[in-house]
Design a protein around this motif. Structure first.
Motif, PDB file in Angstrom:
ATOM      1  N   PHE A   1       0.824  -1.239   0.101  1.00 14.24           N
ATOM      2  CA  PHE A   1       0.005  -0.101  -0.217  1.00 14.24           C
ATOM      3  C   PHE A   1       0.833   1.232   0.038  1.00 14.24           C
ATOM      4  O   PHE A   1       0.485   2.239  -0.702  1.00 14.24           O
ATOM      5  CB  PHE A   1      -1.071  -0.064   1.343  1.00 14.24           C
ATOM      6  N   GLY A   2       1.861   1.286   0.845  1.00 15.23           N
ATOM      7  CA  GLY A   2       2.658   2.398   0.964  1.00 15.23           C
ATOM      8  C   GLY A   2       3.535   2.550  -0.321  1.00 15.23           C
ATOM      9  O   GLY A   2       3.867   3.649  -0.813  1.00 15.23           O
ATOM     10  N   TRP A   3       4.105   1.347  -0.988  1.00 12.19           N
ATOM     11  CA  TRP A   3       4.864   1.230  -1.900  1.00 12.19           C
ATOM     12  C   TRP A   3       4.058   2.107  -3.312  1.00 12.19           C
ATOM     13  O   TRP A   3       4.669   2.783  -3.838  1.00 12.19           O
ATOM     14  CB  TRP A   3       5.150  -0.030  -2.383  1.00 12.19           C
ATOM     15  N   GLU A   4       2.784   1.647  -3.423  1.00 14.55           N
ATOM     16  CA  GLU A   4       1.932   2.175  -4.401  1.00 14.55           C
ATOM     17  C   GLU A   4       1.639   3.628  -4.091  1.00 14.55           C
ATOM     18  O   GLU A   4       1.527   4.341  -5.199  1.00 14.55           O
ATOM     19  CB  GLU A   4       0.780   1.367  -4.767  1.00 14.55           C
ATOM     20  N   ALA A   5       1.238   3.922  -2.937  1.00 14.34           N
ATOM     21  CA  ALA A   5       0.731   5.295  -2.759  1.00 14.34           C
ATOM     22  C   ALA A   5       2.034   6.435  -2.812  1.00 14.34           C
ATOM     23  O   ALA A   5       1.831   7.350  -3.657  1.00 14.34           O
ATOM     24  CB  ALA A   5       0.389   5.408  -1.248  1.00 14.34           C
ATOM     25  N   VAL A   6       3.465   6.231  -2.486  1.00 13.15           N
ATOM     26  CA  VAL A   6       4.354   6.972  -3.102  1.00 13.15           C
ATOM     27  C   VAL A   6       4.520   7.050  -4.509  1.00 13.15           C
ATOM     28  O   VAL A   6       4.688   8.200  -4.910  1.00 13.15           O
ATOM     29  CB  VAL A   6       5.796   6.695  -2.357  1.00 13.15           C
ATOM     30  N   GLY A   7       4.134   5.884  -5.191  1.00 11.60           N
ATOM     31  CA  GLY A   7       4.427   6.024  -6.530  1.00 11.60           C
ATOM     32  C   GLY A   7       3.407   6.950  -7.135  1.00 11.60           C
ATOM     33  O   GLY A   7       3.536   7.745  -8.066  1.00 11.60           O
ATOM     34  N   LEU A   8       2.032   6.594  -6.664  1.00 11.26           N
ATOM     35  CA  LEU A   8       0.903   7.840  -7.149  1.00 11.26           C
ATOM     36  C   LEU A   8       1.133   9.185  -6.914  1.00 11.26           C
ATOM     37  O   LEU A   8       0.960   9.839  -7.792  1.00 11.26           O
ATOM     38  CB  LEU A   8      -0.421   7.040  -6.330  1.00 11.26           C
ATOM     39  N   VAL A   9       1.455   9.495  -5.639  1.00 14.47           N
ATOM     40  CA  VAL A   9       1.747  10.925  -5.261  1.00 14.47           C
ATOM     41  C   VAL A   9       2.998  11.334  -6.202  1.00 14.47           C
ATOM     42  O   VAL A   9       2.853  12.593  -6.494  1.00 14.47           O
ATOM     43  CB  VAL A   9       2.057  11.029  -3.916  1.00 14.47           C
ATOM     44  N   SER A  10       3.897  10.621  -6.105  1.00 14.90           N
ATOM     45  CA  SER A  10       5.218  11.181  -7.180  1.00 14.90           C
ATOM     46  C   SER A  10       4.694  11.360  -8.649  1.00 14.90           C
ATOM     47  O   SER A  10       5.127  12.651  -9.234  1.00 14.90           O
ATOM     48  CB  SER A  10       6.350  10.000  -7.101  1.00 14.90           C
ATOM     49  N   TYR A  11       3.670  10.567  -9.088  1.00 16.82           N
ATOM     50  CA  TYR A  11       2.963  10.890 -10.192  1.00 16.82           C
ATOM     51  C   TYR A  11       2.475  12.298 -10.431  1.00 16.82           C
ATOM     52  O   TYR A  11       2.421  13.159 -11.188  1.00 16.82           O
ATOM     53  CB  TYR A  11       2.150   9.880 -10.672  1.00 16.82           C
ATOM     54  N   LEU A  12       1.663  12.640  -9.173  1.00 17.62           N
ATOM     55  CA  LEU A  12       1.058  14.075  -9.089  1.00 17.62           C
ATOM     56  C   LEU A  12       1.957  14.829  -9.098  1.00 17.62           C
ATOM     57  O   LEU A  12       1.826  16.078  -9.456  1.00 17.62           O
ATOM     58  CB  LEU A  12       0.196  13.869  -7.881  1.00 17.62           C
ATOM     59  N   LEU A  13       2.925  14.789  -8.411  1.00 15.95           N
ATOM     60  CA  LEU A  13       3.980  15.898  -8.067  1.00 15.95           C
ATOM     61  C   LEU A  13       5.049  16.184  -9.136  1.00 15.95           C
ATOM     62  O   LEU A  13       5.162  17.303  -9.575  1.00 15.95           O
ATOM     63  CB  LEU A  13       4.960  15.481  -6.843  1.00 15.95           C
ATOM     64  N   ILE A  14       5.381  15.154  -9.855  1.00 17.53           N
ATOM     65  CA  ILE A  14       6.174  15.463 -11.020  1.00 17.53           C
ATOM     66  C   ILE A  14       5.362  16.028 -12.143  1.00 17.53           C
ATOM     67  O   ILE A  14       5.871  16.884 -13.004  1.00 17.53           O
ATOM     68  CB  ILE A  14       6.639  13.929 -11.749  1.00 17.53           C
ATOM     69  N   GLY A  15       4.081  15.776 -12.284  1.00 19.16           N
ATOM     70  CA  GLY A  15       3.346  16.478 -13.250  1.00 19.16           C
ATOM     71  C   GLY A  15       2.741  17.506 -12.625  1.00 19.16           C
ATOM     72  O   GLY A  15       1.447  18.004 -12.993  1.00 19.16           O
ATOM     73  N   PHE A  16       3.262  18.248 -11.662  1.00 18.58           N
ATOM     74  CA  PHE A  16       2.461  19.286 -10.838  1.00 18.58           C
ATOM     75  C   PHE A  16       2.100  20.343 -11.912  1.00 18.58           C
ATOM     76  O   PHE A  16       0.892  20.971 -11.528  1.00 18.58           O
ATOM     77  CB  PHE A  16       3.344  19.755  -9.670  1.00 18.58           C
ATOM     78  N   TRP A  17       3.198  20.837 -12.558  1.00 20.51           N
ATOM     79  CA  TRP A  17       2.783  21.794 -13.583  1.00 20.51           C
ATOM     80  C   TRP A  17       2.208  21.109 -15.077  1.00 20.51           C
ATOM     81  O   TRP A  17       2.832  20.932 -15.909  1.00 20.51           O
ATOM     82  CB  TRP A  17       3.824  22.726 -13.754  1.00 20.51           C
ATOM     83  N   TYR A  18       0.774  20.696 -14.855  1.00 24.68           N
ATOM     84  CA  TYR A  18       0.359  19.930 -15.837  1.00 24.68           C
ATOM     85  C   TYR A  18       0.108  20.786 -17.379  1.00 24.68           C
ATOM     86  O   TYR A  18      -0.198  19.742 -17.870  1.00 24.68           O
ATOM     87  CB  TYR A  18      -0.805  19.311 -15.349  1.00 24.68           C
ATOM     88  N   THR A  19       0.166  21.827 -17.235  1.00 23.77           N
ATOM     89  CA  THR A  19       0.055  22.670 -18.405  1.00 23.77           C
ATOM     90  C   THR A  19       1.178  22.588 -19.466  1.00 23.77           C
ATOM     91  O   THR A  19       1.243  22.913 -20.698  1.00 23.77           O
ATOM     92  CB  THR A  19      -0.360  24.046 -18.265  1.00 23.77           C
ATOM     93  N   ARG A  20       2.281  22.011 -18.889  1.00 21.98           N
ATOM     94  CA  ARG A  20       3.456  21.606 -19.647  1.00 21.98           C
ATOM     95  C   ARG A  20       3.444  20.474 -20.172  1.00 21.98           C
ATOM     96  O   ARG A  20       3.539  19.197 -19.295  1.00 21.98           O
ATOM     97  CB  ARG A  20       4.774  21.971 -18.731  1.00 21.98           C
ATOM     98  N   PRO A  21       3.811  20.258 -21.422  1.00 22.39           N
ATOM     99  CA  PRO A  21       3.889  18.658 -22.067  1.00 22.39           C
ATOM    100  C   PRO A  21       4.981  17.981 -21.649  1.00 22.39           C
ATOM    101  O   PRO A  21       4.797  16.869 -21.127  1.00 22.39           O
ATOM    102  CB  PRO A  21       3.896  19.000 -23.517  1.00 22.39           C
TER     103      PRO A  21
END
Length: 678
Positions: free
Chosen positions: A147-167
């Motif tokens: 659960f923790g393993w996948e949760a850090v993966g999910l949040v990293s996805y959200l944070l790496i793409g935080f500026w989602y208007t940039r391709p």
């Protein structure tokens, strides 16, 4: 307050802050929480966790540990799937590292993201990231670990793409997500094998059956079951901890804001794989084959990812490639059966790598969000606090005697030298050569940024050659990005204070912790070493205190390689900068190889991505269009239409037709039953 309640407070305080900032500060359920409210509630949550973690570490050192279930998620027959905590020296130390670094990042974010329209959303994400990592390191079973393993993966996805208007940000977070799915496939297989043959998800119950598991064969093969399970688990670690060839996502994670780069690279996501292997040391100790696989992968990552840092011109990417290389060092220690050394380097690295990333972010602020080091130079006099803290972090990174990184890095090199695991010879060479490489690219960065000629334009119109942020920086609040010059300036106190606080452990934590963590009882009963792998015993023979260890370093090969790297970088970039250009001109093929990152991205694109598109296209044309749409959907419709067309001829409307049909039907039934009875 009972101890289990304190554990719950430590784990869930960041989650509460994240929920408040995320739901009530972003417009999801209104905007009841403003910008100040978002950072105060999340910082308070992480502060509570940090203070509680220090208390728990002291309690563990006093001999009080905990291992128990808090909640039964599911019960199937005699098997229970539970949520629980294992609080011992390993998890307590990780809790302190995660929460303390996260606290510094939270405070730093106030200054770095002050003009960003997604301010509340960012604080909600990083606080959720902290909660996810805490659940991972505090778990006492593989279900919660996953659960923790996948949760850090999910949040990293959200944070790496935080500026989602940039391709580029969207591409980077999708790349990270997909590469980690490859690793997680192996991770799930490893967990599944252990669950199937041990009959439990609980760590202690699985570890208690390690000898039984070590004697089993993988069904249908002559492979050892435990070896297959351990390698499968490590494939998951290769994804999370960015080991070759699943490393390709980590440099692109620089598309996220600098604070999250520091959190991902220092204390959270990338350390998860190292922690997991150390936690599963009772199993890995029984598979020399798995250890050999680990040490070779780590050696490749440590050396060859370091080479890529030499040619980078983005200040954050240089630091990112140093993370890849240092993760390789940690993995080498794991493969050499020196798990406590790997965790020790994980801890020291967390502090000085967070320091380097946050200092790099301070430079970016001072340079008006220009990240290209070719446009810098001479910043020492403009940014004195950032300069000295960056220098301290760099000295720790390259393994300068008496700095934190020296004690952990030196022991990794020695562990590779003393190990008898197959591949340890190559690992020793790679880690030794990596010392020179690390010193060279680290001080190339340092000299180009803080010393030498000022290469920035103070007229207000300097161009910048960095393309990572060239697209609409106004999208994330920094409207002056790269288009308005001016004299560089020191960052505000909310940025520099975390730098100063992180600089302290970057210097002293190695000397303080080396004795108890490596050669004391700190990890006794938590990390296991079998008699077949006596590396830690050999290391203990060479240790006579932190002072003697530091003094002895001045006569060793790593020290002179480190010094050579610094001197060469100084000569190339301060004395005779024509040399790097000449080397690039004469060895263009080598530069192209490094610039294209060994063509790994192109190989992935040509083989895996294109193969997936071909497979997907085939499945769409044959499976979806022909079979599902053509045969099943449209075919069934045509069949019903044909049948209806035939049957409708029987609906004439004449009573004598129906009577005739009834008589024929009755005759057919009578004939059938007569034949059946005869």
């Amino acid at each position: 307050m009972s101890v289990p309640k304190l554990y719950l407070l430590i784990a869930f305080a960041p989650l509460v802050g994240s929920i408040i900032a995320g739901l009530f500060g972003t417009g999801f359920l209104g905007r009841w929480v403003g910008r100040a409210g978002a950072h105060w509630v999340t910082i308070l949550g992480v502060l509570v966790s940090a203070i509680g973690s220090v208390f728990v570490l002291n309690d563990v050192l006093a001999g009080n540990t905990f291992n128990g279930a808090l909640y039964t998620w599911s019960a199937i027959g005699g098997i229970k799937l539970e949520i629980g905590f294992m609080i011992d020296s390993l998890s307590a130390m990780m809790m302190v590292v995660v929460t303390s670094v996260s606290l510094m990042v939270h405070i730093y974010t106030i200054g770095y993201m002050k003009d960003d329209p997604g301010y509340q959303r960012f604080f909600a994400y990083i606080s959720l990231f902290t909660f996810s990592m805490l659940m991972l390191v505090m778990s006492n079973n593989m279900l919660q670990l996953f659960f923790g393993w996948e949760a850090v993966g999910l949040v990293s996805y959200l944070l790496i793409g935080f500026w989602y208007t940039r391709p580029t940000a969207i591409f980077a977070n999708m790349k990270a997500f997909l590469v980690n799915r490859v690793g997680d496939f192996g991770f799930v297989l490893g967990i599944g094998l252990l669950f199937a043959y041990a009959g439990s998800m609980n760590y202690t119950e699985v570890f208690s059956q390690s000898d039984k598991l070590a004697g089993m064969l993988f069904p249908g093969t002559d492979w050892m079951l435990l070896t297959v399970a351990c390698i499968a688990l490590f494939v998951g670690a290769m994804g999370k901890s960015a080991q070759f060839p699943l490393h390709v996502w980590l440099p692109d994670s620089m598309e996220g804001p600098t604070p999250i780069s520091a959190l991902i690279h220092a204390a959270t996501m990338v350390t998860a794989g190292i922690f997991m292997v150390a936690r599963f040391s009772p199993l890995y100790e029984l598979s020399t084959t798995a250890l050999s696989f680990i040490i070779v992968i780590g050696a490749i990552t440590a050396l060859f990812m370091g080479f890529l840092g030499i040619i980078q011109n983005d200040i954050k990417r240089v630091v990112a490639y140093s993370t890849l290389s240092q993760l390789g060092y940690m993995t080498v220690a794991l493969g050499a059966s020196a798990y406590s050394v790997a965790i020790f380097h994980l801890m020291t690295h967390a502090f000085f790598k967070a320091l380097l990333f946050l200092a790099a972010g301070s430079v970016i602020i001072g340079m008006h969000h220009d990240q290209d080091i070719r446009n810098m130079g001479g910043l020492r006099k403009y940014m004195p606090i950032t300069w000295i803290t960056f220098l301290l972090g760099s000295l720790a990174l390259i393994g300068t005697p008496f700095f934190a990184g020296f004690y952990s890095k030196e022991n990794i090199i020695e562990a590779a030298k003393l190990s008898h695991v197959w591949g340890s010879g190559f690992a020793y060479f790679a880690t030794l050569a990596g010392v020179f490489v690390t010193a060279f690219y680290s001080f190339r960065l340092y000299f180009m940024v803080f010393h030498g000629k000022e290469r920035f334009d103070t007229s207000g119109a300097h161009g910048h050659g960095h393309d990572d942020h060239a697209q609409g920086h106004g999208d994330h609040g920094h409207d002056d990005h790269g288009h308005h010059g001016g004299v560089p300036h020191e960052s505000p106190a909310v940025v520099t204070v975390p730098l100063m606080l992180l600089a302290i452990p970057s210097v002293v934590i190695g000397a303080i912790a080396i004795g108890p963590m490596l050669f004391g009882d700190f990890f006794k009963g938590v990390i296991f070493n079998s008699p077949e792998h006596p590396v830690m015993d050999h290391l203990a023979e060479h240790f006579h205190g932190w002072v003697a260890y530091g003094l002895h370093a001045f006569g060793t090969a790593p020290f002179w390689l480190m010094l050579a790297g610094v001197v060469v970088a100084w000569y190339f970039y301060m004395v005779n900068p024509a040399i790097p250009a000449a080397i690039k001109a004469r060895a263009g093929w080598l530069y192209n190889l490094l610039d294209n990152k060994y063509y790994m991205d192109k190989i992935n694109e040509a083989v895996f991505a294109r193969g997936a598109r071909v497979l997907g296209g085939g499945l769409w044309k044959v499976g979806d269009r022909s079979l599902i749409d053509g045969l099943l959907v449209n075919g069934s419709a045509r069949l019903v239409g044909w049948f209806a067309g035939v049957v409708r001829h029987l609906q004439s409307g004449y009573i004598y037709h129906y009577a005739f049909a009834m008589i024929v039907g009755i005759m057919a039934l009578v004939t059938f039953f007569v034949l059946l009875n005869n």
